[in-house]
Design an enzyme around this catalytic site. Structure first.
Site, PDB file in Angstrom:
ATOM      1  N   LYS A  18       0.848  -1.207   0.000  1.00  0.00           N
ATOM      2  CA  LYS A  18       0.000   0.000   0.000  1.00  0.00           C
ATOM      3  C   LYS A  18       0.874   1.244   0.000  1.00  0.00           C
ATOM      4  CE  LYS A  18       0.803   1.530   4.367  1.00  0.00           C
ATOM      5  NZ  LYS A  18       1.588   2.691   4.673  1.00  0.00           N
ATOM      6  N   VAL A 104      10.984  -4.061   2.650  1.00  0.00           N
ATOM      7  CA  VAL A 104      10.841  -4.225   4.108  1.00  0.00           C
ATOM      8  C   VAL A 104      11.136  -2.893   4.808  1.00  0.00           C
ATOM      9  CG1 VAL A 104      11.721  -5.451   6.132  1.00  0.00           C
ATOM     10  CG2 VAL A 104      11.485  -6.643   3.951  1.00  0.00           C
ATOM     11  N   ALA A 105      10.313  -2.583   5.806  1.00  0.00           N
ATOM     12  CA  ALA A 105      10.471  -1.348   6.592  1.00  0.00           C
ATOM     13  C   ALA A 105      10.538  -0.130   5.684  1.00  0.00           C
ATOM     14  CB  ALA A 105      11.699  -1.421   7.510  1.00  0.00           C
ATOM     15  N   GLY A 106       9.733  -0.157   4.612  1.00  0.00           N
ATOM     16  CA  GLY A 106       9.770   0.931   3.636  1.00  0.00           C
ATOM     17  C   GLY A 106       8.539   1.821   3.691  1.00  0.00           C
ATOM     18  N   MET A 108       5.513   0.602   3.224  1.00  0.00           N
ATOM     19  CA  MET A 108       4.543   0.028   2.281  1.00  0.00           C
ATOM     20  C   MET A 108       3.763  -1.119   2.902  1.00  0.00           C
ATOM     21  SD  MET A 108       6.505   0.396  -1.330  1.00  0.00           S
ATOM     22  CE  MET A 108       4.964   0.536  -2.223  1.00  0.00           C
ATOM     23  N   ALA A 109       3.898  -1.265   4.217  1.00  0.00           N
ATOM     24  CA  ALA A 109       3.089  -2.208   5.002  1.00  0.00           C
ATOM     25  C   ALA A 109       3.294  -3.674   4.621  1.00  0.00           C
ATOM     26  CB  ALA A 109       1.606  -1.842   4.917  1.00  0.00           C
ATOM     27  N   SER A 112       2.299  -6.091   7.417  1.00  0.00           N
ATOM     28  CA  SER A 112       0.832  -6.103   7.546  1.00  0.00           C
ATOM     29  C   SER A 112       0.209  -6.869   6.392  1.00  0.00           C
ATOM     30  CB  SER A 112       0.295  -4.667   7.534  1.00  0.00           C
ATOM     31  OG  SER A 112       0.886  -3.930   8.562  1.00  0.00           O
ATOM     32  N   ASP A 145      -2.736  -1.308   9.675  1.00  0.00           N
ATOM     33  CA  ASP A 145      -2.817  -1.385   8.210  1.00  0.00           C
ATOM     34  C   ASP A 145      -3.396  -2.715   7.729  1.00  0.00           C
ATOM     35  OD1 ASP A 145      -1.571   1.072   8.053  1.00  0.00           O
ATOM     36  OD2 ASP A 145       0.415   0.250   7.621  1.00  0.00           O
TER      37      ASP A 145
HETATM   38  P1  ATP Z   1       4.235   0.165   7.832  1.00  0.00           P
HETATM   39  O1  ATP Z   1       4.092   0.839   6.508  1.00  0.00           O
HETATM   40  O2  ATP Z   1       3.022  -0.685   8.198  1.00  0.00           O
HETATM   41  O3  ATP Z   1       4.699   1.033   8.947  1.00  0.00           O
HETATM   42  P2  ATP Z   1       6.695  -0.916   6.925  1.00  0.00           P
HETATM   43  O4  ATP Z   1       6.434  -1.195   5.489  1.00  0.00           O
HETATM   44  O5  ATP Z   1       7.451   0.321   7.232  1.00  0.00           O
HETATM   45  O6  ATP Z   1       5.343  -0.957   7.694  1.00  0.00           O
HETATM   46  P3  ATP Z   1       7.367  -3.658   7.331  1.00  0.00           P
HETATM   47  O7  ATP Z   1       7.933  -4.046   6.010  1.00  0.00           O
HETATM   48  O8  ATP Z   1       6.012  -4.134   7.652  1.00  0.00           O
HETATM   49  O9  ATP Z   1       7.472  -2.092   7.542  1.00  0.00           O
HETATM   50  O10 ATP Z   1       8.427  -4.139   8.421  1.00  0.00           O
HETATM   51  C1  ATP Z   1       8.624  -3.498   9.661  1.00  0.00           C
HETATM   52  C2  ATP Z   1       9.369  -4.465  10.578  1.00  0.00           C
HETATM   53  O11 ATP Z   1       8.464  -5.513  10.913  1.00  0.00           O
HETATM   54  C3  ATP Z   1      10.541  -5.165   9.895  1.00  0.00           C
HETATM   55  O12 ATP Z   1      11.730  -4.481  10.131  1.00  0.00           O
HETATM   56  C4  ATP Z   1      10.551  -6.552  10.511  1.00  0.00           C
HETATM   57  O13 ATP Z   1      11.450  -6.641  11.577  1.00  0.00           O
HETATM   58  C5  ATP Z   1       9.154  -6.754  11.094  1.00  0.00           C
HETATM   59  N1  ATP Z   1       8.356  -7.805  10.425  1.00  0.00           N
HETATM   60  C6  ATP Z   1       7.596  -8.721  11.038  1.00  0.00           C
HETATM   61  N2  ATP Z   1       6.961  -9.513  10.154  1.00  0.00           N
HETATM   62  C7  ATP Z   1       7.317  -9.097   8.939  1.00  0.00           C
HETATM   63  C8  ATP Z   1       6.986  -9.532   7.633  1.00  0.00           C
HETATM   64  N3  ATP Z   1       6.163 -10.576   7.400  1.00  0.00           N
HETATM   65  N4  ATP Z   1       7.512  -8.861   6.593  1.00  0.00           N
HETATM   66  C9  ATP Z   1       8.331  -7.798   6.833  1.00  0.00           C
HETATM   67  N5  ATP Z   1       8.709  -7.381   8.048  1.00  0.00           N
HETATM   68  C10 ATP Z   1       8.195  -8.009   9.105  1.00  0.00           C
END
Ligand code: ATP
Length: 311
Positions: A18, A104-106, A108-109, A112, A145
């Site tokens: 997302k 990851v941690a970008g 983009m959820a 979630s 999310d």
């Molecule tokens: P959001 O946009 O919801 O804040 P995000 O895109 O910034 O999330 P995610 O990619 O969901 O971040 O990852 C955040 C942290 O969650 C990661 O650094 C990781 O340690 C942890 N995590 C737990 N489960 C997962 C998963 N299935 N995929 C990615 N990261 C995960």
């Protein structure tokens, strides 16, 4: 062939990433949360989650974006499966395999998204057959999310983002995502937002007229002008190079750009598929970004792409 000779039953679900087209953040409440008004938009960057019946719980992660993703019970997908099992009184372990293509941690959820996909996959594998409303309720308990990623499309989120309402949104959009090296921690970005705001009184947020009008029109130019994110200043404060990436994208012809969620990914909207391709090439050549990805939206939410074999 007897049923015992069949491979273990498994279900694979594809789930989108997302971007928040608008992310308006109210003042920090006493419980630590910030009331949000957001417009979620799902794009066709997908993770695939396969759940298989197994003698014990397990999880594995593969794919281009698997680095740094936990492979234990802290993975949001594992938590989603355990939660659904608990609520439904199921005692059938599954092995979860995640093919990660969502950064990851970008912002983009991705985590979630995997949780939403796991709920849909386990619901089918175990035959729990919960309604969308029931799945959304469990999803909301896993993360704000997660409910949106069950349905995808374009939707409004309020509360912490988990209270969804439909929006009238036309058209489809071409996106270029500029990825950065390293992630930004969501709590750290909110804390920086609070710090930058200081003592200022922040009213409860509500969707902007500019965004609603842009979505109704389906016009990419209007959408580009309406993109906004109250966390953007905080993300740039923690990662100043993001400001240069935003400037570069706009200079290379993007109709608008915004930090996605809590960052550091930046989403640019382009006029056409060709314009998105040109933008992606220019951003890559500029050396300001670690990587770029193209996508279109809206995309469908978590959906089964293969079902268990009968028998
Ligand atoms: P959001 O946009 O919801 O804040 P995000 O895109 O910034 O999330 P995610 O990619 O969901 O971040 O990852 C955040 C942290 O969650 C990661 O650094 C990781 O340690 C942890 N995590 C737990 N489960 C997962 C998963 N299935 N995929 C990615 N990261 C995960």
């Amino acid at each position: 062939m007897t049923s015992a000779a069949l491979p273990p039953s498994s279900v694979t679900v594809r789930v989108p990433a997302k971007v928040n087209l608008e992310l308006l953040v109210g003042g920090r409440r006493e419980d630590g949360y910030h009331p949000l008004s957001t417009i979620f938009h799902a794009v066709n960057l997908f993770d695939e989650v396969t759940v298989s019946s197994a003698p014990q719980w397990g999880i594995a992660v593969s794919g281009p974006q698997s680095f740094g993703v936990p492979v234990d019970g802290t993975n949001l997908a594992a938590r989603a499966a355990q939660r659904l099992a608990e609520i439904s009184g199921i005692d059938e372990p599954v092995h979860i395999t995640i093919r990660k293509d969502i950064p990851v941690a970008g912002g983009m959820a991705g985590g979630s998204a995997d949780a939403a996909a796991t709920l849909v996959a386990c619901d089918q594998l175990w035959g729990t057959r919960l309604s969308r409303a029931e799945l959304e309720e469990i999803a909301g308990g896993l993360g704000s999310d997660v409910p949106f990623l069950l349905g995808g499309g374009t939707a409004m989120g309020s509360g912490r983002g988990e209270v969804l309402a439909p929006v009238l949104a036309r058209g489809s959009y071409h996106w270029v995502f500029a990825l950065s090296e390293g992630g930004l921690s969501t709590p750290a970005v909110y804390a920086e937002c609070d710090r930058l705001r200081g003592d200022r009184e922040i009213p409860d947020p509500s969707p902007s007229a500019a965004m609603m009008t842009a979505l109704r029109s389906g016009d990419a130019r209007a959408l580009g002008a309406a993109l906004s994110n109250d966390l953007q200043a905080a993300a740039i404060s923690l990662m100043p190079a993001l400001g240069d990436v935003l400037d570069a994208g706009l200079e290379f012809g993007a109709l608008g750009g915004v930090v996605s969620g809590s960052g550091p990914t930046i989403a640019f909207v382009a006029d056409s598929n060709e314009a998105a391709l040109d933008l992606a090439v220019s951003l890559t050549a500029s050396g300001t970004v670690q990587d770029v990805r193209r996508a279109t939206g809206p995309a469908h939410g978590a959906h089964v792409i293969s079902a268990p074999r009968p028998g």
